[in-house]
Write an enzyme that holds these catalytic residues in place. Structure first.
Site, PDB file in Angstrom:
ATOM      1  N   PHE A  97       1.867  -0.100  -5.259  1.00 47.61           N
ATOM      2  CA  PHE A  97       2.549   1.182  -5.443  1.00 47.61           C
ATOM      3  C   PHE A  97       2.552   1.565  -6.924  1.00 47.61           C
ATOM      4  O   PHE A  97       2.889   0.756  -7.783  1.00 47.61           O
ATOM      5  CB  PHE A  97       3.989   1.087  -4.922  1.00 47.61           C
ATOM      6  CG  PHE A  97       4.770   2.348  -5.162  1.00 47.61           C
ATOM      7  CD1 PHE A  97       4.413   3.535  -4.538  1.00 47.61           C
ATOM      8  CD2 PHE A  97       5.846   2.364  -6.045  1.00 47.61           C
ATOM      9  CE1 PHE A  97       5.114   4.703  -4.772  1.00 47.61           C
ATOM     10  CE2 PHE A  97       6.555   3.538  -6.280  1.00 47.61           C
ATOM     11  CZ  PHE A  97       6.181   4.704  -5.645  1.00 47.61           C
ATOM     12  N   GLN A  98       2.184   2.773  -7.204  1.00 47.48           N
ATOM     13  CA  GLN A  98       2.083   3.299  -8.576  1.00 47.48           C
ATOM     14  C   GLN A  98       1.182   2.455  -9.459  1.00 47.48           C
ATOM     15  O   GLN A  98       1.402   2.329 -10.656  1.00 47.48           O
ATOM     16  CB  GLN A  98       3.474   3.485  -9.211  1.00 47.48           C
ATOM     17  CG  GLN A  98       4.256   4.611  -8.540  1.00 47.48           C
ATOM     18  CD  GLN A  98       5.466   5.067  -9.321  1.00 47.48           C
ATOM     19  OE1 GLN A  98       6.083   4.302 -10.035  1.00 47.48           O
ATOM     20  NE2 GLN A  98       5.818   6.350  -9.175  1.00 47.48           N
ATOM     21  N   GLU A 157       5.341  13.365 -18.666  1.00 47.40           N
ATOM     22  CA  GLU A 157       4.752  12.376 -19.573  1.00 47.40           C
ATOM     23  C   GLU A 157       3.778  13.021 -20.566  1.00 47.40           C
ATOM     24  O   GLU A 157       3.632  12.564 -21.696  1.00 47.40           O
ATOM     25  CB  GLU A 157       4.039  11.273 -18.788  1.00 47.40           C
ATOM     26  CG  GLU A 157       4.980  10.313 -18.071  1.00 47.40           C
ATOM     27  CD  GLU A 157       5.360  10.774 -16.675  1.00 47.40           C
ATOM     28  OE1 GLU A 157       5.017  11.924 -16.302  1.00 47.40           O
ATOM     29  OE2 GLU A 157       5.998   9.996 -15.947  1.00 47.40           O
TER      30      GLU A 157
END
Lengths: 183, 579
Positions: free
Chosen positions: B110-111, B48
Site C-alpha cells: 500500500f502506497q 506535496e
C-alpha cells in the site's frame, strides 16, 4: 575580431562538425545499486545511442565497477556524453579510449549452429580457422566460443549463417588502453 | 534514539530551521518525532508539490538549503514536478520521503512506489537508505551534494522500519562520496585569457545568469564591481535578475525571447560575450547558429557539462562564479592593455540608439472606466511598493505575467525574484510565496500571478491562512491562459484551442471562503487605490486585477529565430526589424 589574439581562440579550429564519430567510454563507478540505471537513463533521457555495454566489478573488494560503452555521435555530443557521465555522483572517472590513444577492445560470442553432414564439417573447419572453441556439442548441434575484435566476430557469424546458425549471444566490448597508461 | 529522532537531530545539526511537508503512513514516526521536539518548525502545505516549491523559494530567498518531507507513494510522486523544477533552476533542496517497510519493498505494498527509480532523472542525486547505521551519514551527504558544486535537489528515501529502529547517534563530520569532487577554483590561465580578450573588446557585453545568485551575495557584489570597472553593458537571464541592479545605466534588461530590444541586439552584435553563471538556454539563444555570431565567447560555469553544450565557446572557465569574478577583478588591473574607450563609446552610442526605441512602451488609456493594461498594473505595483519605501520579494507563476514581471518590475538585489525559469511550472508562485514569507516573516512578499496558473496550486490559500502569512497574491486576470493564447494568435492562426479560462471562481469570494481578504480592481481608476489598499493591509490579500484580455507580451523573438528578428509589437503592424 582581428584585434583579439587568435591564439586563445579555440573555436576557429573547432568548427562544429556534423559527421558522427565513434567513442569507447570506460567508466569507473561505485558498485552500488542504481548506478547502471543512472548511466543508461542518461543515455535514454538525452537521446544518446548505446551500441554496446558491458559492466562488471573490477577491484579486489568489489566496490568499484567498470562500465564500457560503445557509442557514436557528433564531436559536440561525444563531449556532452563525457561531461554528463562525469557529473553523475557515483562516477569516479570517465575516459574516452578513442581520444586517449591506442586501445584494445575485445568481445566474446557464443554461437549455436544446428546442422549435419557437410555443413557441420564446414562449420568446424571455419571454427578452426577463426580459432573458435567448441564449448558444447550434440549430434545435431555445436556451440562455438569466439573472442576477438568485433569485426572478427561479425565475419565469423556471417560465415556461419548459411551453415545453420540458430542462436547468438554476444557480450559487447570490453576495452582497455595500450601501454603503461591506466585510467 | 529512533531513526526518526536521529533524522531530526541531524537536520538540526545541519542548521535546518524549517521543513515543508505533508504527513502520511510511511512518515508517521518522523511526524511523531517532530511533535515531540522544538528545534525544527514544520509547515504544513496542502499538496506535496507545494511543499517542494515552498522549500525551493525558501532556499532561493535565503541562500540556505530548503527541506521537504513527504510520505511514500503518492506523496513522493507528487514531488516530481518540484524536484525537476529545482533541478532545472539549480536550487538546493533536500526532499525526504518515507518508504514502506523494507520487507515490503517490491511487493506492491500500500502506497508503495519506486521512488528512487521515479526520481532518478528528477534529482541531482537520490538514494534509498537500506542500512540504519548509514542514515545519519546519508542525510549529511544529501545536504552536501544539494548545496555544493552546481546546486540541485537530492532525495533521500527512508523505509518506515528504519524510522522506528533504534540507532546510536553521534555528531559527525559529513562523509563525502569519494567520487564527487566539484571544481570550484577556476583556472588562472583561463581568467588571464578571458580578461585579455575583454580588455581588447570593442563591443563587449556581460551575459549573467542564475549562477551568480546561487553563488551567494559575494558574486553579485563582485559582478557590480566588475561591470563598473570595465564600463561594459550587462544583460541578464530571467534567473539572474537582481544580481545586477535594474536601475543602473549599464544594465540593458533581460535578454532572450521576451528580452529587451537593446539587450538582444547588443548580444547579437557584440564581439566579446562574457557569460557568467548562465547556460545558453534556448529561450535565451533563439536560433543557435545565429546566436551572437561574431563574438568571442567566454563562458564561466561551475558545471563542466554546460561548456560547449549548446554554443561552442572560446574560453571556458570552470569554477565558482564568485571566485571567477573576484579573479577577473584582480586580473583587470594586472593586464597592461587598456580598453579602447573610443570603441566602447561608439558601442554605447549604438546601444543608446537601440534603447531609444523604448521597446517596453505600451498605451494605457488613463480615462476613468478604461481597461487596465497588465504591463501597467505591474509597473504601478513596483512604483507603489517603492513609494512606500519597501523592497518586495516577488514570486511569479508562469506565463505572460511572468515575462511582464521580468520586464516591468525592476529588481535591485539578488534573492528577491523567485520564478520557475527552466521548467516553467505553472502553480509555482503561490507555494513559493509561502516559502519566502516563512523565511522572511516581516518582509513584503507578492506572488504576481495569472488566473490560470494560480489555480494550479490554489489550495495553498489554506496554508497562508493557517500560518497567517501576510503575503499578497496579485492576480492579473485576463480569463485566458495568456501565453498559450498569444502563441495561438501568432503561430496557430488564432485558433484558441482550450486556452480560455472557463468557469473561473470569483476570486474575492474564493479568498473570503479561506478567511483571506479579497480585493478587486476592474478599471484603471481603481488600480492605484486597490494596490495601495493591498499594500496597507497587514494580513494576506488576494487581489484580482481584471486586465485587457488580449494583450500580448512584446518584444518577442519567435522560437528558433535569431535575435535581430525581434518583434516589437503586434504582428499586424509587422514591426520586424532588420539589422
Amino acid at each position: 575580431m582581428d584585434y583579439i589574439d587568435k591564439k586563445i581562440l579555440q573555436n576557429s579550429a573547432q568548427q562544429e562538425k556534423d559527421e558522427f564519430i565513434k567513442a569507447v567510454f570506460s567508466l569507473i563507478v561505485e558498485n552500488e545499486s542504481g548506478v547502471l540505471s543512472r548511466v543508461i537513463g542518461l543515455f535514454a533521457g538525452r537521446g544518446y545511442n548505446i551500441e554496446s555495454l558491458t559492466v562488471a566489478p573490477v577491484d579486489d573488494c568489489g566496490r568499484k565497477s567498470r562500465i564500457n560503452i560503445l557509442t557514436s555521435g557528433t564531436p559536440m555530443v561525444i563531449n556532452q556524453i563525457k561531461e554528463q557521465l562525469n557529473k553523475q555522483i557515483p562516477v569516479y572517472q570517465v575516459v574516452n579510449l578513442c581520444q586517449q590513444g591506442p586501445y584494445v577492445a575485445r568481445e566474446l560470442a557464443l554461437i549455436k549452429v544446428v546442422s549435419k553432414g557437410s555443413e557441420r564439417a564446414e562449420a568446424l573447419n571455419l571454427a578452426d580457422a577463426f580459432r573458435a572453441q567448441v564449448v558444447d556439442a550434440s549430434v545435431d548441434s555445436l556451440v562455438f566460443e569466439l573472442t576477438g575484435k568485433t569485426e572478427k566476430i561479425d565475419a565469423f557469424v556471417d560465415l556461419l549463417r548459411p551453415l545453420g546458425l540458430v542462436e547468438l549471444s554476444r557480450t559487447g566490448i570490453a576495452a582497455i588502453g595500450r601501454g603503461c597508461q591506466t585510467i | 534514539m529512533t531513526g526518526a529522532e536521529v533524522l531530526l537531530q541531524v537536520l538540526a545539526d545541519l542548521g535546518v530551521e524549517v521543513i515543508f511537508g505533508y504527513p502520511g503512513g510511511a512518515v508517521l514516526p518522523i511526524y511523531d518525532a517532530i511533535f515531540q521536539q522544538g528545534k525544527i518548525r514544520h509547515i504544513l502545505t496542502r499538496h506535496e508539490q507545494a511543499a517542494v516549491h515552498a522549500a525551493e523559494a525558501y532556499a532561493r530567498s535565503t541562500g540556505k538549503i530548503g527541506v521537504a518531507l513527504v510520505t511514500s507513494g503518492p506523496g513522493a510522486t507528487n514531488t516530481v514536478t518540484g524536484l525537476v523544477d529545482a533541478l532545472m533552476d539549480s536550487i538546493p533542496i533536500v526532499c525526504i520521503s518515507g518508504q514502506v517497510f523494507s520487507n515490503l519493498i517490491g511487493n506492491d505494498a500500500f502506497q508503495e512506489a519506486d521512488t528512487v527509480g521515479i526520481t532518478r532523472a528528477a534529482t541531482k542525486f537520490n538514494y534509498l537508505v537500506k542500512e540504519k547505521e548509514k542514515l545519519a551519514d546519508k542525510i549529511r551527504e544529501a545536504f552536501y551534494i544539494a548545496g555544493s558544486g552546481r546546486p540541485g535537489p537530492v532525495l533521500v528515501d527512508i523505509p518506515k522500519d528504519l524510522q522506528l529502529a533504534q540507532i546510536p547517534y553521534s555528531k559527525k563530520e559529513t562523509k563525502i562520496h569519494p567520487s564527487y569532487k566539484p571544481v570550484t577554483e577556476p583556472s588562472h590561465q583561463a581568467i588571464k585569457d578571458a580578461v585579455k580578450a575583454m580588455k581588447k573588446a570593442k563591443r563587449p557585453i556581460f551575459y549573467t545568469g542564475g549562477g551568480i545568485i546561487n553563488s551567494g551575495p559575494h558574486a553579485s557584489e563582485g559582478l557590480r564591481e566588475l561591470v563598473k570597472i570595465s564600463g561594459f553593458p550587462c544583460t541578464s537571464t530571467l534567473m539572474g535578475l537582481g544580481a545586477y541592479p535594474a536601475s543602473d545605466k549599464q544594465f540593458l534588461g533581460m535578454l532572450g525571447m521576451h528580452g529587451t530590444y537593446e539587450a538582444n541586439l547588443a548580444t547579437h552584435g557584440c564581439d566579446v560575450l562574457i557569460a557568467l553563471g548562465a547556460r545558453f538556454d534556448d529561450r535565451v539563444t533563439g536560433s543557435v547558429k545565429d546566436f551572437s555570431p561574431n563574438a568571442l565567447k567566454i563562458h564561466a560555469d561551475i558545471d563542466p557539462s554546460q561548456i560547449n553544450k549548446i554554443i561552442l565557446v572560446d574560453i571556458p572557465i570552470i569554477g565558482d562564479v564568485a571566485r571567477t569574478i573576484e579573479l577577473m577583478i584582480e586580473e583587470w588591473d594586472k593586464q597592461p592593455i587598456s580598453v579602447d574607450q573610443d570603441a566602447l563609446k561608439e558601442w554605447w552610442d549604438q546601444i543608446e540608439q537601440w534603447r531609444g526605441v523604448d521597446c517596453l512602451k505600451y498605451q494605457q488609456d488613463m480615462q476613468a472606466g478604461e481597461v487596465i493594461k497588465p504591463q501597467h498594473a505591474i509597473r504601478r505595483l513596483s512604483e507603489l511598493v517603492r513609494a512606500k519605501g519597501k523592497e518586495a520579494y516577488i514570486s511569479t507563476e508562469v506565463g505572460q505575467h511572468q515575462m511582464w514581471t521580468a520586464q516591468y518590475f525592476p529588481f535591485e538585489s539578488p534573492n528577491h525574484f523567485m520564478t520557475s525559469g527552466g521548467l516553467g511550472t505553472m502553480g509555482y508562485g503561490l507555494p513559493a510565496a509561502v516559502g519566502i514569507q516563512i523565511a522572511h516573516p516581516d518582509a513584503l512578499v507578492i506572488d504576481i500571478a495569472g488566473e490560470a496558473s494560480t489555480m494550479m496550486n490554489i489550495q495553498e490559500l489554506a496554508t497562508i491562512k493557517q500560518y497567517r502569512l501576510p503575503l499578497k497574491v496579485f492576480i492579473l486576470n485576463n480569463r485566458y491562459m495568456g501565453m498559450v493564447r498569444q502563441w495561438q494568435e501568432l503561430i496557430h492562426g488564432g485558433r484558441y484551442s482550450e486556452s480560455y479560462s472557463e468557469s473561473l471562481p470569483d476570486f474575492v469570494k474564493l479568498a473570503e471562503s479561506f478567511g483571506i481578504k479579497g480585493m478587486r480592481a476592474r478599471t484603471i481608476d481603481e488600480l492605484d487605490i486597490m494596490v495601495n489598499a493591498m499594500l496597507d493591509e497587514p494580513g494576506p490579500v488576494v487581489m484580482e486585477i481584471q486586465v485587457e484580455r488580449e494583450e500580448n507580451c512584446f518584444p518577442m523573438i519567435p522560437a528558433g529565430a535569431p535575435h535581430n528578428q525581434i518583434l516589437l509589437g503586434p504582428v499586424k503592424e509587422k514591426t520586424k526589424i532588420a539589422s
